[in-house]
Design a protein around this motif. Structure first.
Motif, short mmCIF file in Angstrom:
data_model
loop_
_atom_site.label_atom_id
_atom_site.label_comp_id
_atom_site.label_asym_id
_atom_site.label_seq_id
_atom_site.Cartn_x
_atom_site.Cartn_y
_atom_site.Cartn_z
N ARG A 1 39.17 34.85 36.11
CA ARG A 1 39.31 36.22 36.61
C ARG A 1 38.25 36.52 37.67
O ARG A 1 38.52 37.19 38.67
N LYS B 1 44.81 45.20 42.68
CA LYS B 1 44.31 46.58 42.78
C LYS B 1 43.07 46.70 43.65
O LYS B 1 42.83 47.74 44.25
N VAL B 2 42.25 45.67 43.68
CA VAL B 2 41.03 45.75 44.49
C VAL B 2 41.25 45.13 45.87
O VAL B 2 40.90 45.71 46.89
N LEU C 1 44.67 41.46 38.04
CA LEU C 1 44.36 42.88 38.23
C LEU C 1 43.49 43.14 39.46
O LEU C 1 43.82 43.99 40.29
N GLY C 2 42.39 42.42 39.56
CA GLY C 2 41.49 42.62 40.69
C GLY C 2 42.14 42.24 42.01
O GLY C 2 41.92 42.87 43.05
N MET D 1 38.69 36.07 42.65
CA MET D 1 38.40 37.09 43.66
C MET D 1 37.65 36.50 44.87
O MET D 1 37.24 37.23 45.76
#
Lengths: 258, 222
Positions: free
Chosen positions: A160, A115-116, A111-112, A164
């Motif tokens: 998770r 989307k980030v 997700l990160g 990043m």
């Protein structure tokens, strides 16, 4: 310049002063452990670093950039957008794992990234698989959180956060909510990350683990840092009276504490 | 009852009407649920996180709708709007508007409770990985909230489907109205009402069963 520089950080909830004045440097590659009784401000300080709590005074800087506020001396809060971008450079692992319950392990990690960081799905999936493999969960990547044990969930949560490529990892009592037999697998993953040179700041009650993994141990008491230093010094030559009392509870664990 | 001679042929002769009526009712319920969901979301956010000047009207809307009989609202919209100079809505549109407003108030309460029940940790984890406020809502909070509230949404759809019978009061040709017409035209009292009853019962139950399966599929929070 240290990677993380906290200067005179203060925080109160209502009339309770939780952080009175915290000064702390974390160097690149260092593993710093925060220990202390509950209510001493460890978790609050950690949460101030990625602005889950807004600190009231002082400054916290990551790579020289003040977190959450303008650094022109007027101390105006940054926009949510800027703060979000700053948070993306700091990974956090929570006591309660907090995996997104409607997503598989792999989707949680992706997700990160998508989307980030704006990565393409394929690339994000590759990274997610790499990290799930690294925490020993490549077989479980299509499992939903409710299908995983606490230890597995926490390892996904670690994947998770580190996927990043954060500058700094924060661990907030990452093993406190786990059944005793699941603690070791999570600590092993954290230790593996520490060895790989990840800069970390961790709040933990696992004293033996802290002694092994930390390069610097910080004892907090009543919203202040009461003693800080290398593990041998803090654990075996405590000077602060409160620290002696605190360590007394772990009597026998470190040989003779004083 | 014992002396009643059933004659189902009138039902078969009017079967198309019953089917159309059933589909109309279902359609009105589904559309109202969709619009109501949208209204409910906006109102739930307005009440939970909106500015002060929005909270008060949102509160009034919800409490007004929930404390006034639906039939009265149906009449109010159907007969009242033209008096206020708002024309152009036919009977079906007028009823769907009413049912949507009605559904919106109930959905607002469902969503408000749903949002409040989401553990704070999910939002914090979303913040911690750097998602911006709208992204947090879109990718984390809303999907979780919908899964938590799915059983309530299901129940609402069944209720709304049954509530479409009130459209008979303004002569919308849905199931109840059709049964009454067939009854009036053929004097087959039992056949007409039993047919309508069976169709409501069967459809409502089928909706519930199908949506239970959907719920199971999405029940990822345990």
């Amino acid at each position: 310049m240290a990677l993380l520089e906290a200067r005179n950080v203060q925080k109160h909830f209502g009339s309770v002063e939780v952080l009175k004045s915290i000064d702390l440097d974390v160097e690149q590659g260092q593993v710093v452990a925060l220990i202390g009784a509950s209510g001493s401000g460890k978790t609050t300080f950690l949460r101030c670093i990625n602005l889950l709590e807004q600190y009231d005074a002082g400054s916290i800087a990551l790579d020289g950039e003040v977190v959450g506020f303008t650094s022109d001396g007027r101390r105006r809060p940054l926009s949510e957008r800027r703060v979000s971008a700053q948070r993306a450079r700091i990974g956090m692992v929570f006591q309660q794992f907090n995996l997104f319950p409607h997503m598989t392990a792999e989707q949680n990690v992706m997700l990160g990234l998508t989307k980030v960081q704006g990565k393409a799905k394929d690339e994000a999936a590759t990274i997610a698989r790499h990290w799930l493999d690294r925490v020993g969960l490549s077989e479980r990547r299509d499992h939903y959180p409710y299908q995983l044990s606490g230890g597995q969930q926490q390892r996904v949560a670690i994947a998770r956060a580190v996927a990043m490529s954060p500058r700094l990892m924060l661990f907030d009592e990452a093993t406190s909510a786990l059944d005793p037999e699941l603690v070791a697998e999570v600590l092993a993953v954290i230790q593996d990350l520490a060895k790989s040179g990840m800069t970390m700041l961790l709040v933990s009650h696992e004293m033996l683990f802290v002694r092994d993994v930390a390069s610097k141990v910080v004892f907090m008491d009543g919203g202040r840092i009461a003693q800080a230093g290398p593990p041998e010094e803090v654990f075996h030559h405590p000077e602060n009276e409160r620290l002696k009392t605190f360590l007394g509870r772990f009597h026998g664990m470190f040989g003779q504490p004083v | 009852m014992l002396n009643y001679n059933f004659n189902w042929s009138v039902i078969w002769r009017n079967w198309d009407k019953f089917v159309d009526a059933l589909l109309l009712g279902l359609g009105m319920a589904v559309v109202s649920l969709l619009i109501g969901t949208l209204i409910g979301l906006l109102v739930a956010y307005a009440r939970g996180a909106g500015p002060r000047w929005l909270r008060w009207p949102a509160f009034v809307y919800v409490e007004f709708i929930r404390n006034v009989p639906l039939l009265l609202l149906v009449f109010f919209v159907y007969f009242g709007l033209p008096e206020l100079g708002i024309y152009g809505l036919d009977k079906v549109q007028s009823f769907v508007l009413t049912l949507s407003l009605y559904a919106g108030a109930y959905m607002a309460e469902v969503f408000r409770a749903g949002l409040a029940s989401i553990p704070r940790g999910y939002a914090e984890a979303a913040r911690a990985i750097g998602l911006r406020p709208l992204q947090r809502q879109r990718y984390v909070i809303l999907p979780v909230m919908f899964r938590i509230t799915l059983p309530s949404i299901t129940n609402n759809l069944v209720s709304l489907f049954k509530d479409t019978s009130l459209a008979a009061a303004i002569a919308v040709p849905e199931l109840t109205f059709t049964a009454r017409q067939v009854n009036a035209n053929t004097f087959r009292v039992m056949e007409s009402w039993l047919t309508a009853t069976a169709l409501y019962l069967f459809t409502a139950y089928a909706i519930a069963i199908v949506l239970r399966l959907v719920e199971k599929r999405y029940a990822v929070i345990r």
